[in-house]
Design a protein around this motif. Structure first.
Motif, PDB file in Angstrom:
ATOM      1  N   GLY A 182       0.817  -1.211   0.000  1.00 45.73           N
ATOM      2  CA  GLY A 182       0.000   0.000   0.000  1.00 45.73           C
ATOM      3  C   GLY A 182       0.851   1.261   0.000  1.00 45.73           C
ATOM      4  O   GLY A 182       2.077   1.217   0.024  1.00 45.73           O
ATOM      5  N   ARG A 192      -3.764  10.177  -3.307  1.00 47.81           N
ATOM      6  CA  ARG A 192      -4.746   9.230  -2.791  1.00 47.81           C
ATOM      7  C   ARG A 192      -4.102   7.850  -2.629  1.00 47.81           C
ATOM      8  O   ARG A 192      -3.085   7.566  -3.252  1.00 47.81           O
ATOM      9  N   PRO A 193      -4.709   6.967  -1.809  1.00 48.95           N
ATOM     10  CA  PRO A 193      -4.169   5.601  -1.679  1.00 48.95           C
ATOM     11  C   PRO A 193      -4.147   4.891  -3.025  1.00 48.95           C
ATOM     12  O   PRO A 193      -4.958   5.185  -3.903  1.00 48.95           O
ATOM     13  N   SER A 239      -6.850  -0.135  -2.763  1.00 48.16           N
ATOM     14  CA  SER A 239      -8.060   0.415  -2.156  1.00 48.16           C
ATOM     15  C   SER A 239      -9.362  -0.093  -2.778  1.00 48.16           C
ATOM     16  O   SER A 239     -10.339  -0.290  -2.074  1.00 48.16           O
TER      17      SER A 239
END
Length: 300
Positions: A156, A163-164, A169
């Protein structure tokens, strides 16, 4: 028709179909099922529903049971064991002087197998390492080499957008990404700008492609001649795909002006294909083609 439930074994991952039998299982619950890896505990991503026979690969394996509090306690214990196994494996890798990077460790629910995921530049002879780990954990050991995209999904992080990662996600799986998608979206073909943290072409190029194709079909090409709603004729100098706005070079009182119009304020003859020009060097193009070819299949 077949009655199924969808089960996911990672927080973001593929959904697998199972036969619920006589059980009514709600989304968000947990079930114990048998998979190719052994007995597993998974989260229900889709409750009981009926789908066409063509959408499933039969025979479907039946759900063994709905997870009990004791089962969930065991899942927690396995998570603690995985952290310990990670440290042990790193020590063993250093002792054997292997050129590999450990990424993650997974215990099957029944502890019949431990999977160690790692990355490496080439092939690694880890036979002695497997023997060493088996002597410590007294169970089946599997070492699985994964690619950089799988590594990014597991670890991750944040993308260049802030943003992730998409893969960590909401993307269930990886799909092929091509340079053509970047061209369609009017992006710079600089490899640095359209590559993700993993070093491969960004996943978002793929899941935004369909929208861009639809929006681009409505717009004129750069260089096309259009008629505006105020009676002027001019040449398209640029387009804003998302806003559906077009900048047009028009003649006003024998002087050229650039005016901006919404798409519905223009009349033009639509043409197939788009003649996008991308200022990209031969070196950058080769780097992009290399990234496209390195798009490996997920091993998760």
């Amino acid at each position: 028709m077949a009655e199924i439930i969808g089960v996911r074994f990672k927080s973001v991952g593929k959904v697998y179909y199972f036969d619920p039998g006589d059980l009514m299982i709600e989304k968000g619950g947990h079930v114990i099922v048998e998979t190719a890896r052994g007995v597993e505990c998974g989260e229900v991503a889709m409750g009981n529903r009926t789908i066409g026979d063509k959408e499933v690969v039969k025979p479907l394996k039946k759900v063994m049971r709905i997870a009990t509090p004791e089962d969930m306690r065991r899942v927690g214990e396995n998570a603690a064991k995985e952290k310990h196994a990670f440290k042990v494996c790193e020590e063993k890798i250093a002792r054997h002087k292997l050129n590999m990077k450990l990424v993650d460790v997974e215990f099957t629910f029944d502890n019949n197998k431990i999977l160690f995921y790692f990355t490496a530049d080439g092939r690694v002879d880890f036979r002695e390492l497997v023997k060493d780990l088996a002597s410590v954990f007294r169970t089946r050991i599997e070492l699985r080499q994964i690619g950089v995209r799988d590594e990014a999904k597991m670890i991750g992080g944040l993308g260049i957008c802030g943003r992730p990662f998409c893969c960590g996600s909401f993307l269930g799986g990886f799909q092929p990404v091509s340079i053509k998608m970047a061209k369609e979206q009017g992006l710079s073909l600089n490899p640095v700008k359209i590559s993700g943290t993993c070093g491969r072409l960004m996943c978002c190029l793929k899941h935004e492609e369909e929208t861009y194709e639809d929006l681009n079909r409505r717009l004129p090409n750069i260089g096309d001649y259009v008629t505006t709603d105020d009676g002027l004729k001019g040449e398209v100098s640029s387009v804003n795909v998302l806003r559906q706005q077009v900048k047009v070079i028009v003649n006003v009182d024998d002087e050229k002006e650039i005016r901006e119009y919404l798409l519905d304020q223009l009349r033009f003859k639509k043409r197939h294909g788009r003649n996008k020009k991308n200022d990209v060097s031969e070196k950058e193009l080769k780097e992009l083609e290399k990234l496209e070819k390195q798009d490996e299949k997920s091993k998760l």
